[in-house]
Motif scaffolding. Structure first.
Motif, PDB file in Angstrom:
ATOM      1  N   TRP A 215       0.842  -1.201   0.000  1.00 61.45           N
ATOM      2  CA  TRP A 215       0.000   0.000   0.000  1.00 61.45           C
ATOM      3  C   TRP A 215       0.877   1.251   0.000  1.00 61.45           C
ATOM      4  N   LEU A 216       1.876   1.274   0.864  1.00 60.21           N
ATOM      5  CA  LEU A 216       2.736   2.445   0.966  1.00 60.21           C
ATOM      6  C   LEU A 216       3.564   2.644  -0.294  1.00 60.21           C
ATOM      7  N   ARG A 217       3.999   1.551  -0.924  1.00 58.50           N
ATOM      8  CA  ARG A 217       4.761   1.668  -2.180  1.00 58.50           C
ATOM      9  C   ARG A 217       3.921   2.336  -3.257  1.00 58.50           C
ATOM     10  N   PHE A 218       2.650   1.949  -3.347  1.00 56.86           N
ATOM     11  CA  PHE A 218       1.776   2.567  -4.344  1.00 56.86           C
ATOM     12  C   PHE A 218       1.508   4.034  -4.012  1.00 56.86           C
ATOM     13  N   PHE A 219       1.320   4.348  -2.733  1.00 59.62           N
ATOM     14  CA  PHE A 219       1.068   5.737  -2.355  1.00 59.62           C
ATOM     15  C   PHE A 219       2.305   6.611  -2.583  1.00 59.62           C
ATOM     16  N   GLU A 220       3.472   6.107  -2.237  1.00 54.99           N
ATOM     17  CA  GLU A 220       4.688   6.900  -2.428  1.00 54.99           C
ATOM     18  C   GLU A 220       4.909   7.203  -3.909  1.00 54.99           C
ATOM     19  N   THR A 221       4.650   6.219  -4.769  1.00 53.45           N
ATOM     20  CA  THR A 221       4.900   6.384  -6.201  1.00 53.45           C
ATOM     21  C   THR A 221       3.797   7.194  -6.873  1.00 53.45           C
ATOM     22  N   ASN A 222       2.555   6.795  -6.682  1.00 54.40           N
ATOM     23  CA  ASN A 222       1.461   7.371  -7.450  1.00 54.40           C
ATOM     24  C   ASN A 222       0.943   8.686  -6.899  1.00 54.40           C
ATOM     25  N   VAL A 223       1.078   8.897  -5.590  1.00 53.17           N
ATOM     26  CA  VAL A 223       0.483  10.079  -4.961  1.00 53.17           C
ATOM     27  C   VAL A 223       1.551  11.031  -4.424  1.00 53.17           C
ATOM     28  N   MET A 224       2.436  10.529  -3.570  1.00 52.99           N
ATOM     29  CA  MET A 224       3.376  11.414  -2.911  1.00 52.99           C
ATOM     30  C   MET A 224       4.395  12.025  -3.867  1.00 52.99           C
ATOM     31  N   SER A 225       4.731  11.337  -4.939  1.00 50.53           N
ATOM     32  CA  SER A 225       5.657  11.931  -5.910  1.00 50.53           C
ATOM     33  C   SER A 225       5.083  13.236  -6.444  1.00 50.53           C
ATOM     34  N   GLY A 226       3.820  13.228  -6.831  1.00 50.93           N
ATOM     35  CA  GLY A 226       3.186  14.434  -7.351  1.00 50.93           C
ATOM     36  C   GLY A 226       2.987  15.497  -6.290  1.00 50.93           C
ATOM     37  N   ILE A 227       2.632  15.081  -5.081  1.00 53.13           N
ATOM     38  CA  ILE A 227       2.453  16.040  -3.986  1.00 53.13           C
ATOM     39  C   ILE A 227       3.765  16.765  -3.687  1.00 53.13           C
ATOM     40  N   ARG A 228       4.838  16.011  -3.584  1.00 53.62           N
ATOM     41  CA  ARG A 228       6.131  16.622  -3.256  1.00 53.62           C
ATOM     42  C   ARG A 228       6.593  17.585  -4.351  1.00 53.62           C
ATOM     43  N   LEU A 229       6.412  17.188  -5.605  1.00 53.05           N
ATOM     44  CA  LEU A 229       6.828  18.065  -6.696  1.00 53.05           C
ATOM     45  C   LEU A 229       5.945  19.311  -6.761  1.00 53.05           C
ATOM     46  N   ALA A 230       4.640  19.139  -6.584  1.00 54.79           N
ATOM     47  CA  ALA A 230       3.748  20.305  -6.597  1.00 54.79           C
ATOM     48  C   ALA A 230       4.081  21.252  -5.454  1.00 54.79           C
ATOM     49  N   ARG A 231       4.416  20.698  -4.310  1.00 55.85           N
ATOM     50  CA  ARG A 231       4.775  21.519  -3.152  1.00 55.85           C
ATOM     51  C   ARG A 231       6.011  22.361  -3.449  1.00 55.85           C
ATOM     52  N   HIS A 232       6.910  21.837  -4.281  1.00 53.23           N
ATOM     53  CA  HIS A 232       8.103  22.604  -4.639  1.00 53.23           C
ATOM     54  C   HIS A 232       7.810  23.635  -5.729  1.00 53.23           C
ATOM     55  N   TYR A 233       7.129  23.216  -6.805  1.00 47.80           N
ATOM     56  CA  TYR A 233       7.008  24.081  -7.982  1.00 47.80           C
ATOM     57  C   TYR A 233       5.839  25.065  -7.915  1.00 47.80           C
ATOM     58  N   MET A 234       4.795  24.732  -7.190  1.00 43.65           N
ATOM     59  CA  MET A 234       3.616  25.584  -7.203  1.00 43.65           C
ATOM     60  C   MET A 234       3.847  26.968  -6.603  1.00 43.65           C
ATOM     61  N   PRO A 235       4.616  27.130  -5.517  1.00 46.49           N
ATOM     62  CA  PRO A 235       4.837  28.480  -4.997  1.00 46.49           C
ATOM     63  C   PRO A 235       5.419  29.439  -6.042  1.00 46.49           C
ATOM     64  N   GLY A 236       6.353  28.967  -6.856  1.00 45.78           N
ATOM     65  CA  GLY A 236       6.910  29.805  -7.917  1.00 45.78           C
ATOM     66  C   GLY A 236       5.871  30.173  -8.956  1.00 45.78           C
ATOM     67  N   MET A 237       5.005  29.221  -9.282  1.00 46.00           N
ATOM     68  CA  MET A 237       3.928  29.519 -10.224  1.00 46.00           C
ATOM     69  C   MET A 237       2.996  30.597  -9.669  1.00 46.00           C
ATOM     70  N   LEU A 238       2.661  30.469  -8.388  1.00 48.04           N
ATOM     71  CA  LEU A 238       1.785  31.455  -7.767  1.00 48.04           C
ATOM     72  C   LEU A 238       2.453  32.824  -7.728  1.00 48.04           C
ATOM     73  N   GLU A 239       3.727  32.861  -7.455  1.00 50.55           N
ATOM     74  CA  GLU A 239       4.453  34.131  -7.421  1.00 50.55           C
ATOM     75  C   GLU A 239       4.462  34.797  -8.789  1.00 50.55           C
ATOM     76  N   ARG A 240       4.615  33.974  -9.850  1.00 52.88           N
ATOM     77  CA  ARG A 240       4.629  34.508 -11.218  1.00 52.88           C
ATOM     78  C   ARG A 240       3.219  34.694 -11.771  1.00 52.88           C
ATOM     79  N   ASN A 241       2.213  34.179 -11.046  1.00 53.42           N
ATOM     80  CA  ASN A 241       0.823  34.207 -11.493  1.00 53.42           C
ATOM     81  C   ASN A 241       0.668  33.512 -12.845  1.00 53.42           C
ATOM     82  N   SER A 242       1.357  32.394 -12.978  1.00 55.09           N
ATOM     83  CA  SER A 242       1.320  31.644 -14.233  1.00 55.09           C
ATOM     84  C   SER A 242       1.820  30.232 -13.977  1.00 55.09           C
TER      85      SER A 242
END
Length: 264
Positions: free
Chosen positions: A106-133
């Motif tokens: 269960w954890l292997r599937f969550f780490e790969t399918n869900v947490m990978s995207g969450i972690r990347l969005a957590r990094h990249y989204m603030p910059g997008m919001l700052e640029r408003n794009s």
């Protein structure tokens, strides 16, 4: 409609084959600089060379990393610190009886399918919001809408992706940053196409007729006569990544051949 992504940097996870590779090609073909990702360095390097030859006017980079691991996500984001388009495509699939599934699986599937995207969005989204794009795009599955008992762990992760994409759209309220998910049905990836080719040869029928047999037996609600190609999935992603899709956010957009029977 002329989609021009020149000047934008796109990251596509799990993009050395299948749907991810088609998405990377589609974005590069529209003029975006693209960072491709795979677990193996040699395979990732081969894809960079392939795409660079096809699209010499854009920059293609490759970062080999297992994005199911937080430490690899941290290394990845250090090497690619910003992005205008993030396509969270990385995912694993499998079938198992519910009572045979361990906590570790269960954890292997969550780490790969869900947490990978969450972690990347957590990094990249603030910059997008700052640029408003910016564009956040999550690749989900029809299994996330119509839960399958024989692949419950997979289905649950794909449902979670739908919630994450919608939640991030809410978080971006009042900005020009969009977040959407793509609900993908059975698609002619290399693996699926190979299986259908074997079936066609064994049954002495054409490839398209073998597809129709698969749809009739395994996807009876499918409305179109053939399965989607990886390019057809990529076309939806390229549109959602484009300025033309500026009014689309918080949506779960389907490329499933009409197989999901609900209206919404």
């Amino acid at each position: 409609m002329n989609i021009d992504l020149s000047g934008r940097k796109a990251i596509v996870t799990g993009s050395t084959s299948g749907i991810g590779l088609a998405i990377a090609k589609g974005l590069a073909g529209a003029g975006a600089d693209v960072v491709v990702n795979g677990r193996r360095q040699d395979v990732t390097d081969d894809v960079v060379a392939q795409l660079s030859a096809l699209y010499p006017d854009v920059t293609i980079e490759g970062i080999a990393a297992d994005l199911a691991r937080k430490e690899d996500v941290d290394r990845f984001t250090q090497l690619a610190p910003t992005a205008d388009i993030l396509v969270n495509n990385l995912g694993i699939w499998g079938e198992a009886d519910f009572f045979d599934l361990s906590d570790e699986e269960w954890l292997r599937f969550f780490e790969t399918n869900v947490m990978s995207g969450i972690r990347l969005a957590r990094h990249y989204m603030p910059g997008m919001l700052e640029r408003n794009s910016g564009r956040l795009i999550f690749i989900s599955s029809e299994s996330g809408v119509t839960t399958r008992g024989e692949r419950l762990h997979y289905s649950v992760t794909k449902t979670a992706i739908l919630a994450v994409a919608r939640g991030l759209a809410e978080r971006a309220r009042g900005t020009a940053v969009t977040s959407n998910s793509i609900v993908v049905g059975t698609t002619l990836t290399e693996q699926i196409a190979g299986m259908i080719e074997q079936m066609a040869e064994a049954q002495n029928v054409s490839f398209d007729d073998a597809q129709r047999m698969v749809i009739k037996e395994h996807r009876p609600t499918h409305l179109l006569p053939l399965l989607a190609t990886t390019n057809e999935v990529a076309n939806m992603v390229v549109y959602v990544a484009s300025p033309q899709a500026s009014a689309t956010t918080g949506a779960a957009l389907r490329v499933d051949g009409g197989g999901i029977t609900t209206i919404l």
